[in-house]
Structure formats: C-alpha cells, structure tokens
Design a protein around this motif. Structure first.
Motif, PDB file in Angstrom:
ATOM      1  N   VAL A 153      56.056  45.092  -2.561  1.00  0.00           N
ATOM      2  CA  VAL A 153      56.791  46.137  -3.273  1.00  0.00           C
ATOM      3  C   VAL A 153      57.281  45.574  -4.595  1.00  0.00           C
ATOM      4  CG1 VAL A 153      58.806  47.646  -3.218  1.00  0.00           C
ATOM      5  CG2 VAL A 153      57.487  47.256  -1.125  1.00  0.00           C
ATOM      6  N   LEU A 154      57.016  46.291  -5.679  1.00  0.00           N
ATOM      7  CA  LEU A 154      57.411  45.840  -7.005  1.00  0.00           C
ATOM      8  C   LEU A 154      58.738  46.466  -7.418  1.00  0.00           C
ATOM      9  CD1 LEU A 154      53.977  46.138  -8.866  1.00  0.00           C
ATOM     10  CD2 LEU A 154      55.017  44.070  -7.882  1.00  0.00           C
ATOM     11  N   SER A 155      59.529  45.689  -8.131  1.00  0.00           N
ATOM     12  CA  SER A 155      60.788  46.177  -8.695  1.00  0.00           C
ATOM     13  C   SER A 155      60.557  46.433 -10.176  1.00  0.00           C
ATOM     14  CB  SER A 155      61.893  45.132  -8.486  1.00  0.00           C
ATOM     15  OG  SER A 155      63.085  45.542  -9.126  1.00  0.00           O
ATOM     16  N   VAL A 156      60.834  47.663 -10.612  1.00  0.00           N
ATOM     17  CA  VAL A 156      60.621  48.017 -12.016  1.00  0.00           C
ATOM     18  C   VAL A 156      61.847  48.755 -12.541  1.00  0.00           C
ATOM     19  CG1 VAL A 156      58.115  48.164 -11.789  1.00  0.00           C
ATOM     20  CG2 VAL A 156      59.502  50.198 -11.393  1.00  0.00           C
ATOM     21  N   PRO A 157      62.067  48.714 -13.851  1.00  0.00           N
ATOM     22  CA  PRO A 157      63.208  49.436 -14.429  1.00  0.00           C
ATOM     23  C   PRO A 157      62.936  50.931 -14.494  1.00  0.00           C
ATOM     24  CG  PRO A 157      61.936  48.359 -16.155  1.00  0.00           C
ATOM     25  CD  PRO A 157      61.345  47.907 -14.855  1.00  0.00           C
ATOM     26  N   ASP A 158      63.997  51.704 -14.746  1.00  0.00           N
ATOM     27  CA  ASP A 158      63.851  53.143 -14.936  1.00  0.00           C
ATOM     28  C   ASP A 158      62.867  53.407 -16.069  1.00  0.00           C
ATOM     29  OD1 ASP A 158      65.665  53.615 -12.941  1.00  0.00           O
ATOM     30  OD2 ASP A 158      67.370  53.906 -14.305  1.00  0.00           O
ATOM     31  N   GLY A 159      62.081  54.443 -15.917  1.00  0.00           N
ATOM     32  CA  GLY A 159      61.119  54.786 -16.944  1.00  0.00           C
ATOM     33  C   GLY A 159      59.737  54.215 -16.704  1.00  0.00           C
ATOM     34  N   VAL A 160      59.606  53.363 -15.684  1.00  0.00           N
ATOM     35  CA  VAL A 160      58.296  52.795 -15.337  1.00  0.00           C
ATOM     36  C   VAL A 160      57.857  53.380 -13.997  1.00  0.00           C
ATOM     37  CG1 VAL A 160      57.013  50.694 -14.780  1.00  0.00           C
ATOM     38  CG2 VAL A 160      58.747  50.662 -16.601  1.00  0.00           C
ATOM     39  N   ASP A 161      56.667  53.939 -13.953  1.00  0.00           N
ATOM     40  CA  ASP A 161      56.128  54.545 -12.738  1.00  0.00           C
ATOM     41  C   ASP A 161      55.197  53.572 -12.036  1.00  0.00           C
ATOM     42  OD1 ASP A 161      57.287  57.186 -13.004  1.00  0.00           O
ATOM     43  OD2 ASP A 161      55.935  57.463 -14.700  1.00  0.00           O
ATOM     44  N   VAL A 162      55.337  53.476 -10.720  1.00  0.00           N
ATOM     45  CA  VAL A 162      54.476  52.608  -9.916  1.00  0.00           C
ATOM     46  C   VAL A 162      53.839  53.427  -8.805  1.00  0.00           C
ATOM     47  CG1 VAL A 162      54.357  50.606  -8.378  1.00  0.00           C
ATOM     48  CG2 VAL A 162      55.866  50.552 -10.371  1.00  0.00           C
ATOM     49  N   ARG A 163      52.526  53.297  -8.673  1.00  0.00           N
ATOM     50  CA  ARG A 163      51.798  53.859  -7.544  1.00  0.00           C
ATOM     51  C   ARG A 163      51.228  52.687  -6.752  1.00  0.00           C
ATOM     52  NH1 ARG A 163      52.513  59.020  -6.152  1.00  0.00           N
ATOM     53  NH2 ARG A 163      50.398  59.056  -5.277  1.00  0.00           N
ATOM     54  N   LYS A 164      51.487  52.686  -5.446  1.00  0.00           N
ATOM     55  CA  LYS A 164      51.062  51.566  -4.605  1.00  0.00           C
ATOM     56  C   LYS A 164      49.894  51.979  -3.731  1.00  0.00           C
ATOM     57  CE  LYS A 164      52.812  48.394  -1.037  1.00  0.00           C
ATOM     58  NZ  LYS A 164      52.064  47.249  -1.536  1.00  0.00           N
ATOM     59  N   VAL A 165      48.861  51.149  -3.721  1.00  0.00           N
ATOM     60  CA  VAL A 165      47.700  51.360  -2.861  1.00  0.00           C
ATOM     61  C   VAL A 165      47.633  50.178  -1.898  1.00  0.00           C
ATOM     62  CG1 VAL A 165      45.210  51.680  -2.741  1.00  0.00           C
ATOM     63  CG2 VAL A 165      46.484  52.535  -4.726  1.00  0.00           C
ATOM     64  N   ASP A 166      47.896  50.439  -0.622  1.00  0.00           N
ATOM     65  CA  ASP A 166      47.896  49.376   0.380  1.00  0.00           C
ATOM     66  C   ASP A 166      46.912  49.752   1.482  1.00  0.00           C
ATOM     67  OD1 ASP A 166      48.469  47.564   2.490  1.00  0.00           O
ATOM     68  OD2 ASP A 166      50.455  47.198   1.640  1.00  0.00           O
ATOM     69  N   LEU A 167      45.748  49.139   1.456  1.00  0.00           N
ATOM     70  CA  LEU A 167      44.697  49.485   2.412  1.00  0.00           C
ATOM     71  C   LEU A 167      45.093  49.129   3.835  1.00  0.00           C
ATOM     72  CD1 LEU A 167      41.544  48.329   0.397  1.00  0.00           C
ATOM     73  CD2 LEU A 167      42.627  50.567   0.451  1.00  0.00           C
ATOM     74  N   SER A 168      45.838  48.035   4.012  1.00  0.00           N
ATOM     75  CA  SER A 168      46.226  47.632   5.364  1.00  0.00           C
ATOM     76  C   SER A 168      47.159  48.660   5.994  1.00  0.00           C
ATOM     77  CB  SER A 168      46.888  46.251   5.343  1.00  0.00           C
ATOM     78  OG  SER A 168      48.125  46.282   4.646  1.00  0.00           O
ATOM     79  N   ILE A 169      48.053  49.242   5.192  1.00  0.00           N
ATOM     80  CA  ILE A 169      48.953  50.270   5.717  1.00  0.00           C
ATOM     81  C   ILE A 169      48.153  51.501   6.138  1.00  0.00           C
ATOM     82  CG2 ILE A 169      50.716  51.946   5.026  1.00  0.00           C
ATOM     83  CD1 ILE A 169      52.119  49.735   3.520  1.00  0.00           C
ATOM     84  N   GLU A 170      47.193  51.890   5.311  1.00  0.00           N
ATOM     85  CA  GLU A 170      46.382  53.052   5.657  1.00  0.00           C
ATOM     86  C   GLU A 170      45.611  52.813   6.945  1.00  0.00           C
ATOM     87  OE1 GLU A 170      46.787  55.831   4.067  1.00  0.00           O
ATOM     88  OE2 GLU A 170      48.142  54.824   2.677  1.00  0.00           O
ATOM     89  N   LEU A 171      45.088  51.594   7.120  1.00  0.00           N
ATOM     90  CA  LEU A 171      44.363  51.270   8.350  1.00  0.00           C
ATOM     91  C   LEU A 171      45.294  51.289   9.559  1.00  0.00           C
ATOM     92  CD1 LEU A 171      42.022  48.412   7.106  1.00  0.00           C
ATOM     93  CD2 LEU A 171      41.306  50.649   7.972  1.00  0.00           C
ATOM     94  N   GLN A 172      46.538  50.813   9.381  1.00  0.00           N
ATOM     95  CA  GLN A 172      47.494  50.820  10.486  1.00  0.00           C
ATOM     96  C   GLN A 172      47.835  52.260  10.894  1.00  0.00           C
ATOM     97  OE1 GLN A 172      50.866  48.150   9.719  1.00  0.00           O
ATOM     98  NE2 GLN A 172      49.462  46.855   8.559  1.00  0.00           N
ATOM     99  N   ILE A 173      47.939  53.142   9.916  1.00  0.00           N
ATOM    100  CA  ILE A 173      48.200  54.550  10.228  1.00  0.00           C
ATOM    101  C   ILE A 173      47.030  55.147  10.996  1.00  0.00           C
ATOM    102  CG2 ILE A 173      48.526  56.841   9.212  1.00  0.00           C
ATOM    103  CD1 ILE A 173      50.056  55.421   6.924  1.00  0.00           C
ATOM    104  N   LEU A 174      45.803  54.813  10.586  1.00  0.00           N
ATOM    105  CA  LEU A 174      44.633  55.288  11.312  1.00  0.00           C
ATOM    106  C   LEU A 174      44.595  54.724  12.728  1.00  0.00           C
ATOM    107  CD1 LEU A 174      41.859  55.120   8.565  1.00  0.00           C
ATOM    108  CD2 LEU A 174      42.931  57.169   9.517  1.00  0.00           C
ATOM    109  N   ALA A 175      44.997  53.455  12.874  1.00  0.00           N
ATOM    110  CA  ALA A 175      45.036  52.851  14.202  1.00  0.00           C
ATOM    111  C   ALA A 175      46.015  53.593  15.106  1.00  0.00           C
ATOM    112  CB  ALA A 175      45.425  51.377  14.098  1.00  0.00           C
ATOM    113  N   PHE A 176      47.137  54.013  14.536  1.00  0.00           N
ATOM    114  CA  PHE A 176      48.120  54.794  15.298  1.00  0.00           C
ATOM    115  C   PHE A 176      47.486  56.079  15.823  1.00  0.00           C
ATOM    116  CE2 PHE A 176      50.957  58.482  15.077  1.00  0.00           C
ATOM    117  CZ  PHE A 176      51.896  58.140  16.044  1.00  0.00           C
TER     118      PHE A 176
END
Length: 255
Positions: A190-213
C-alpha cells in the motif's frame, strides 16, 4: 497534440460519481467491440449485457454524460465511443513512465493496448545498471537516477510502478515530487501519497485469493478450520510478530 500534463479529465468538475467513472471503461470496451463490427446503434439492454451491468444502471450512468439515446433506436455507437473517450480523457495524449522493468514491467511495456487507448509509454526506468540502454518493446531502459529528469522532460503525469514491494514507496515519493499526480501500482504494498495524487492498485494475488474463496464456496467447503485436513500442519501466526506489507500477518496466512 495535447499532453496529459496540461489537460485534466472533466469528470470530477462535472460531478460524475466515482462508481460511474469506474464503469465507463467497461462501456467503452463493449462499444469499441461493436464499432469494430460496424454496428451503428445499440439498445441499453444489449449494451448493459455486453458490459455486465443492468440496463437501469447504464441509463443512469449515461444521464451524467447528457446522453439519453433515442426511443426505439437506442444509442449511436460511434458517438458514445467519442463521448466516453472524451470524458475519460482518452482523446488526448497521456505520456506514461513504467518504473521497474522485471518480468511484469517488461510485459506491461509490450502491451499493445496502451497506444490505442490514448496512453504513450514515454520511458522505461529501472534501478539495475545492467538494464540501462537495453531495448524493451523498442524503448531503451533508462536508469532510475534519471527519473526526475525523465518525468519533467516528457511532461509525465501518470506513473506505473512494477517494482518489488520494498522499493515501491521510495519510487512513489520520487514520482510525486517530480510532478506525477496519478499512479498505477502493481507492487504488492500500500502506497502513501499526499492529497491530490490518485493511486489505483492492481494486486493479482488478492484477486486470486478472492477467486479461491468463491471456488471453496462452490465446492461446499466452509474453510480449512471447519473441515481440517488431519495431514496438514496447523496454521499459526508467524513468530516474533512478523509483519506483512499491509501490517500484521493474520494467522491464516502461510509463513
């Protein structure tokens, strides 16, 4: 051609909800496929099915764009492609830098969909001196020491981070300090950024864990604790209070 640094998308100023913004690329993908087949018009029901949403939600989303379709005819495909592309800022040139040219970074650099969607890979950056000058997807890799200079010279406002987790925050800080205001993060942290900066996170392992569920639910297995495997070792919290990239490791995570 306009550059991303000087022209920002209009969605926020027009008050379009974030949930609607998140669905616009889905509509655009479906509409582009229709356009490639030379389909002139599409009903809300057909487009909603292609995008995987319900038609009432689609009509509501399009109302924020000022597009209501024509009764008995539907929506003009080419006009909607233009309208959504304009709203997403895809009718202008967005120079992008990719930092971290390992296997994932190289795959992203070779992805052919960037250019057709308004994104130009302006530079590839890596901390490994051995990679400097090596062409990837026809673009020579540049050393991380040049990051700030590259961002400024190319007017970059979007950065892609595909580094290991331990290097991601430092790279993020440098990108932001150089003027980058939007970041696509592939690093497993997880990245920490100041106000005014947008972050989109792509985590393939999380998506796979959700599919495993979901796969576990389909099989009727309510979880390892409900149906323990006698041969499996017990799951324990790591000794010594070890922490993962997102905080304390839960007991169910493998060491």
């Amino acid at each position: 051609m306009a550059t991303g640094r000087n022209h920002r998308p209009a969605t926020r100023s027009r008050g379009i909800p974030e949930a609607t913004v998140a669905r616009l690329p889905l509509y655009l993908r479906a509409l582009t496929a229709l356009s490639e087949r030379s389909v002139p018009t599409v009903s809300s029901e057909e487009l909603a099915a292609a995008a995987g949403v319900n038609s009432a939600k689609l009509r509501k989303d399009f109302s924020y764009l000022g597009s209501y379709g024509t009764r008995g005819v539907g929506y003009d495909v080419e006009y909607l492609v233009y309208q959504i592309s304009r709203e997403l800022g895809l009718t202008q040139d967005w120079p992008v830098v990719i930092v971290g040219i390992g296997n994932l970074g190289a795959a992203l650099a070779n992805y052919g969909g960037f250019a057709s969607r308004g994104f130009r890979v302006a530079a590839l950056i890596d901390a490994d001196p051995a990679l400097a000058g090596t062409p990837v997807a026809g673009i020579p890799v540049q050393h991380a020491d040049e990051l700030e200079k590259i961002v400024v010279e190319n007017g970059v406002s979007i950065g892609v981070i595909s580094t290991p987790a331990g290097a991601a925050q430092q790279v993020c800080d440098r990108l932001v300090a150089a003027g980058v205001t939007s970041i696509l993060n592939f690093a497993p942290t997880v990245l920490s950024v100041p106000d005014g900066v947008d972050v989109r996170k792509v985590d393939l392992s999380i998506e796979l864990q959700i599919l495993a569920f979901h796969e576990q639910r389909k099989s009727g297995d309510e979880g390892a604790e409900s149906h323990p495997d006698p041969a499996a070792p017990p799951l324990r919290a790591p000794a010594g209070g070890r922490k993962g990239p997102d905080g304390d490791m839960p007991a169910v995570m493998p060491a």
